[in-house]
Design a protein around this motif. Structure first.
Motif, PDB file in Angstrom:
ATOM      1  N   HIS A  97       0.837  -1.196   0.000  1.00  0.00           N
ATOM      2  CA  HIS A  97       0.000   0.000   0.000  1.00  0.00           C
ATOM      3  C   HIS A  97       0.872   1.246   0.000  1.00  0.00           C
ATOM      4  CE1 HIS A  97      -3.560  -2.312   2.041  1.00  0.00           C
ATOM      5  NE2 HIS A  97      -3.153  -2.874   0.915  1.00  0.00           N
ATOM      6  N   LEU A  98       0.283   2.356  -0.396  1.00  0.00           N
ATOM      7  CA  LEU A  98       1.033   3.606  -0.373  1.00  0.00           C
ATOM      8  C   LEU A  98       1.254   4.072   1.062  1.00  0.00           C
ATOM      9  CD1 LEU A  98       0.883   6.482  -2.807  1.00  0.00           C
ATOM     10  CD2 LEU A  98       0.609   7.052  -0.398  1.00  0.00           C
ATOM     11  N   HIS A  99       0.245   3.957   1.901  1.00  0.00           N
ATOM     12  CA  HIS A  99       0.363   4.328   3.312  1.00  0.00           C
ATOM     13  C   HIS A  99      -0.750   3.613   4.067  1.00  0.00           C
ATOM     14  CE1 HIS A  99       1.858   6.336   6.713  1.00  0.00           C
ATOM     15  NE2 HIS A  99       1.411   7.563   6.536  1.00  0.00           N
ATOM     16  N   ASN A 100      -0.607   3.523   5.367  1.00  0.00           N
ATOM     17  CA  ASN A 100      -1.622   2.849   6.175  1.00  0.00           C
ATOM     18  C   ASN A 100      -2.743   3.777   6.617  1.00  0.00           C
ATOM     19  OD1 ASN A 100      -0.285   0.362   6.070  1.00  0.00           O
ATOM     20  ND2 ASN A 100       1.135   1.033   7.661  1.00  0.00           N
ATOM     21  N   THR A 101      -2.594   5.059   6.352  1.00  0.00           N
ATOM     22  CA  THR A 101      -3.648   6.045   6.591  1.00  0.00           C
ATOM     23  C   THR A 101      -3.661   6.994   5.400  1.00  0.00           C
ATOM     24  OG1 THR A 101      -2.140   7.527   7.761  1.00  0.00           O
ATOM     25  CG2 THR A 101      -3.360   5.929   9.103  1.00  0.00           C
ATOM     26  N   PRO A 102      -4.716   7.789   5.226  1.00  0.00           N
ATOM     27  CA  PRO A 102      -4.732   8.743   4.114  1.00  0.00           C
ATOM     28  C   PRO A 102      -3.620   9.785   4.252  1.00  0.00           C
ATOM     29  CG  PRO A 102      -6.929   8.444   5.026  1.00  0.00           C
ATOM     30  CD  PRO A 102      -5.990   7.786   5.974  1.00  0.00           C
ATOM     31  N   THR A 103      -3.055  10.176   3.130  1.00  0.00           N
ATOM     32  CA  THR A 103      -2.090  11.279   3.132  1.00  0.00           C
ATOM     33  C   THR A 103      -2.838  12.593   2.948  1.00  0.00           C
ATOM     34  OG1 THR A 103      -1.748  11.166   0.734  1.00  0.00           O
ATOM     35  CG2 THR A 103      -0.329   9.788   2.129  1.00  0.00           C
ATOM     36  N   SER A 104      -2.124  13.683   3.086  1.00  0.00           N
ATOM     37  CA  SER A 104      -2.750  15.004   2.961  1.00  0.00           C
ATOM     38  C   SER A 104      -3.340  15.205   1.568  1.00  0.00           C
ATOM     39  CB  SER A 104      -1.713  16.103   3.225  1.00  0.00           C
ATOM     40  OG  SER A 104      -2.278  17.377   2.954  1.00  0.00           O
ATOM     41  N   GLN A 105      -4.535  15.761   1.524  1.00  0.00           N
ATOM     42  CA  GLN A 105      -5.181  16.113   0.264  1.00  0.00           C
ATOM     43  C   GLN A 105      -5.092  17.611  -0.023  1.00  0.00           C
ATOM     44  OE1 GLN A 105      -6.801  13.493  -1.848  1.00  0.00           O
ATOM     45  NE2 GLN A 105      -5.178  12.710  -0.518  1.00  0.00           N
ATOM     46  N   ARG A 106      -4.435  18.359   0.828  1.00  0.00           N
ATOM     47  CA  ARG A 106      -4.348  19.806   0.639  1.00  0.00           C
ATOM     48  C   ARG A 106      -3.398  20.137  -0.515  1.00  0.00           C
ATOM     49  NH1 ARG A 106      -6.548  22.772   4.699  1.00  0.00           N
ATOM     50  NH2 ARG A 106      -7.090  21.663   6.621  1.00  0.00           N
ATOM     51  N   PRO A 107      -3.844  20.969  -1.467  1.00  0.00           N
ATOM     52  CA  PRO A 107      -2.960  21.360  -2.580  1.00  0.00           C
ATOM     53  C   PRO A 107      -1.657  22.001  -2.106  1.00  0.00           C
ATOM     54  CG  PRO A 107      -5.231  21.959  -3.061  1.00  0.00           C
ATOM     55  CD  PRO A 107      -5.212  21.495  -1.638  1.00  0.00           C
ATOM     56  N   ALA A 108      -1.712  22.727  -0.998  1.00  0.00           N
ATOM     57  CA  ALA A 108      -0.505  23.393  -0.502  1.00  0.00           C
ATOM     58  C   ALA A 108       0.563  22.402  -0.065  1.00  0.00           C
ATOM     59  CB  ALA A 108      -0.868  24.314   0.667  1.00  0.00           C
ATOM     60  N   ARG A 110       1.024  19.385  -1.620  1.00  0.00           N
ATOM     61  CA  ARG A 110       1.290  18.425  -2.686  1.00  0.00           C
ATOM     62  C   ARG A 110       2.774  18.389  -3.083  1.00  0.00           C
ATOM     63  NH1 ARG A 110      -2.246  15.752  -6.168  1.00  0.00           N
ATOM     64  NH2 ARG A 110      -3.536  15.632  -4.299  1.00  0.00           N
ATOM     65  N   LYS A 111       3.434  19.533  -3.113  1.00  0.00           N
ATOM     66  CA  LYS A 111       4.863  19.555  -3.470  1.00  0.00           C
ATOM     67  C   LYS A 111       5.688  18.793  -2.439  1.00  0.00           C
ATOM     68  CE  LYS A 111       8.821  22.561  -4.389  1.00  0.00           C
ATOM     69  NZ  LYS A 111       9.330  23.976  -4.456  1.00  0.00           N
ATOM     70  N   ALA A 112       5.428  19.054  -1.152  1.00  0.00           N
ATOM     71  CA  ALA A 112       6.166  18.352  -0.097  1.00  0.00           C
ATOM     72  C   ALA A 112       5.872  16.852  -0.142  1.00  0.00           C
ATOM     73  CB  ALA A 112       5.812  18.922   1.271  1.00  0.00           C
ATOM     74  N   LEU A 113       4.639  16.491  -0.436  1.00  0.00           N
ATOM     75  CA  LEU A 113       4.281  15.077  -0.546  1.00  0.00           C
ATOM     76  C   LEU A 113       5.018  14.430  -1.709  1.00  0.00           C
ATOM     77  CD1 LEU A 113       2.546  12.715   0.436  1.00  0.00           C
ATOM     78  CD2 LEU A 113       0.706  13.549  -1.059  1.00  0.00           C
ATOM     79  N   ALA A 114       5.105  15.134  -2.825  1.00  0.00           N
ATOM     80  CA  ALA A 114       5.828  14.603  -3.981  1.00  0.00           C
ATOM     81  C   ALA A 114       7.306  14.388  -3.653  1.00  0.00           C
ATOM     82  CB  ALA A 114       5.683  15.548  -5.168  1.00  0.00           C
ATOM     83  N   GLU A 115       7.884  15.323  -2.925  1.00  0.00           N
ATOM     84  CA  GLU A 115       9.303  15.191  -2.555  1.00  0.00           C
ATOM     85  C   GLU A 115       9.510  13.993  -1.637  1.00  0.00           C
ATOM     86  OE1 GLU A 115      10.128  18.996  -0.889  1.00  0.00           O
ATOM     87  OE2 GLU A 115      10.416  19.972  -2.854  1.00  0.00           O
ATOM     88  N   HIS A 116       8.598  13.818  -0.673  1.00  0.00           N
ATOM     89  CA  HIS A 116       8.719  12.681   0.243  1.00  0.00           C
ATOM     90  C   HIS A 116       8.540  11.367  -0.502  1.00  0.00           C
ATOM     91  CE1 HIS A 116       8.390  10.343   3.939  1.00  0.00           C
ATOM     92  NE2 HIS A 116       7.366   9.735   3.369  1.00  0.00           N
ATOM     93  N   LEU A 117       7.513  11.270  -1.338  1.00  0.00           N
ATOM     94  CA  LEU A 117       7.273  10.026  -2.071  1.00  0.00           C
ATOM     95  C   LEU A 117       8.384   9.736  -3.065  1.00  0.00           C
ATOM     96  CD1 LEU A 117       3.423  10.259  -2.670  1.00  0.00           C
ATOM     97  CD2 LEU A 117       4.635   8.738  -1.092  1.00  0.00           C
ATOM     98  N   THR A 118       8.982  10.774  -3.622  1.00  0.00           N
ATOM     99  CA  THR A 118      10.112  10.563  -4.542  1.00  0.00           C
ATOM    100  C   THR A 118      11.254   9.860  -3.839  1.00  0.00           C
ATOM    101  OG1 THR A 118       9.550  12.453  -5.954  1.00  0.00           O
ATOM    102  CG2 THR A 118      11.855  11.729  -5.953  1.00  0.00           C
ATOM    103  N   ARG A 119      11.570  10.294  -2.624  1.00  0.00           N
ATOM    104  CA  ARG A 119      12.648   9.637  -1.870  1.00  0.00           C
ATOM    105  C   ARG A 119      12.298   8.181  -1.585  1.00  0.00           C
ATOM    106  NH1 ARG A 119      12.509  14.712   0.731  1.00  0.00           N
ATOM    107  NH2 ARG A 119      11.258  13.903   2.451  1.00  0.00           N
ATOM    108  N   GLN A 120      11.074   7.933  -1.197  1.00  0.00           N
ATOM    109  CA  GLN A 120      10.660   6.560  -0.884  1.00  0.00           C
ATOM    110  C   GLN A 120      10.667   5.689  -2.147  1.00  0.00           C
ATOM    111  OE1 GLN A 120      10.209   6.072   2.509  1.00  0.00           O
ATOM    112  NE2 GLN A 120      10.728   8.250   2.535  1.00  0.00           N
ATOM    113  N   LEU A 121      10.172   6.229  -3.235  1.00  0.00           N
ATOM    114  CA  LEU A 121      10.127   5.481  -4.495  1.00  0.00           C
ATOM    115  C   LEU A 121      11.523   5.126  -4.980  1.00  0.00           C
ATOM    116  CD1 LEU A 121       7.289   7.431  -6.308  1.00  0.00           C
ATOM    117  CD2 LEU A 121       7.281   4.963  -5.870  1.00  0.00           C
ATOM    118  N   GLN A 122      12.462   6.021  -4.813  1.00  0.00           N
ATOM    119  CA  GLN A 122      13.819   5.751  -5.271  1.00  0.00           C
ATOM    120  C   GLN A 122      14.471   4.647  -4.444  1.00  0.00           C
ATOM    121  OE1 GLN A 122      15.281   9.791  -5.104  1.00  0.00           O
ATOM    122  NE2 GLN A 122      14.882  10.146  -7.272  1.00  0.00           N
ATOM    123  N   VAL A 123      14.191   4.629  -3.143  1.00  0.00           N
ATOM    124  CA  VAL A 123      14.684   3.531  -2.305  1.00  0.00           C
ATOM    125  C   VAL A 123      14.051   2.216  -2.747  1.00  0.00           C
ATOM    126  CG1 VAL A 123      14.634   2.556   0.035  1.00  0.00           C
ATOM    127  CG2 VAL A 123      15.206   4.974  -0.302  1.00  0.00           C
TER     128      VAL A 123
END
Length: 270
Positions: A97-108, A110-123
């Protein structure tokens, strides 16, 4: 090739033995959830698959409570352990799964979420490449727009080992979109080169119940509804079969319903 399959978890040998045997006898795909670590159940699964005269398609579902994408960096040792188990039984890919709880849906955010997921995806991509073992990210607590955004991120990062598991019941519970909208997007995703795996089960629209189609047939819930729109549930499954002929479609139902559930759906699909 049979593409409709069964799922078991390594928890109770007596419960899963008929299901594993049915998968081998019927030559159907088998998904194994690596959640509980019961040694007797695991030994049975491993010996049955390793000693079978002919191999069947196998995939595993990682322990998403410990190994969701969102927190994969830092638990690489546990990831290595589960991928080693997966390869012991001939698993060609795994799901988490992507996460065990919902992640933030706030547009503000989204950039920080993309940066965090990018690090996880690369690992995750690096470990997958080491094992030559893809991971399929399953839809859970987010709507279709979120997963469209997420896989656009995967595409931009040019990751080769990240694909998608579509759970028909999760989409009914946790997204606003109808099933035909999801199917259209899944076709677009497939056209881009992503592989799709399916989890099939039912619910009443209120909670993620993982009901078999045997149970919902008795209660009259297999008819078309506000989620499937023009399709009843057997017609919806037929659409998935026809649009995604090589994708594995696994029924995530209780083991004591698994064989009758398969028989009913195959009968209705003709």
């Amino acid at each position: 090739m049979q593409t409709f399959g069964y799922k078991v978890v390594e928890k109770n040998r007596e419960e899963i033995e008929p299901v594993v045997n049915a998968a081998l006898t019927q030559r159907r795909p088998l998904e194994v959830g690596l959640y509980f670590g019961n040694q007797a159940a695991w030994d049975f699964i491993r010996s049955s698959l390793q000693q079978a005269p002919k191999r069947i398609p196998v995939n595993t579902h990682l322990d998403h409570q410990r190994l969701s994408l969102f927190t994969i960096a830092g638990v690489e040792e546990q990831l290595h352990q589960q991928l080693t188990l997966a390869q012991e039984i001939g698993s060609s890919y795994s799901i988490t799964h992507l996460h065990n709880t919902p992640t933030s849906q706030r547009p503000a955010h989204r950039k920080a979420l993309a940066e965090h997921l990018t690090r996880q995806l690369q690992v995750l991509e690096a470990v997958c490449a080491e094992y030559q073992h893809p991971i399929y990210i399953e839809n859970t607590y987010h709507n279709l727009e979120f997963y469209r955004w997420f896989f656009e991120l995967v595409e931009r990062l040019e990751l080769l080992h990240i694909h998608h598991c579509f759970d028909i019941g999760h989409a009914k519970i946790w997204s606003q979109e109808k099933l035909p909208q999801w199917v259209l997007w899944l076709r677009e995703l497939s056209d881009k080169g992503f592989h799709i795996h399916f989890h099939l089960h039912a619910n009443n629209g209120l909670a993620d119940q993982h009901l078999s189609f045997i149970e919902t047939e008795v209660s009259g819930m297999n008819r078309a509804d506000s989620y499937t729109l023009k399709w009843d549930y057997f017609e919806a499954i037929a659409e998935l079969r026809d649009y995604f002929p090589t994708s594995r479609k696994v029924f995530e139902v209780k083991p004591w319903y698994a064989l009758d559930n398969m028989a009913l759906v195959m009968e209705r699909l003709g």
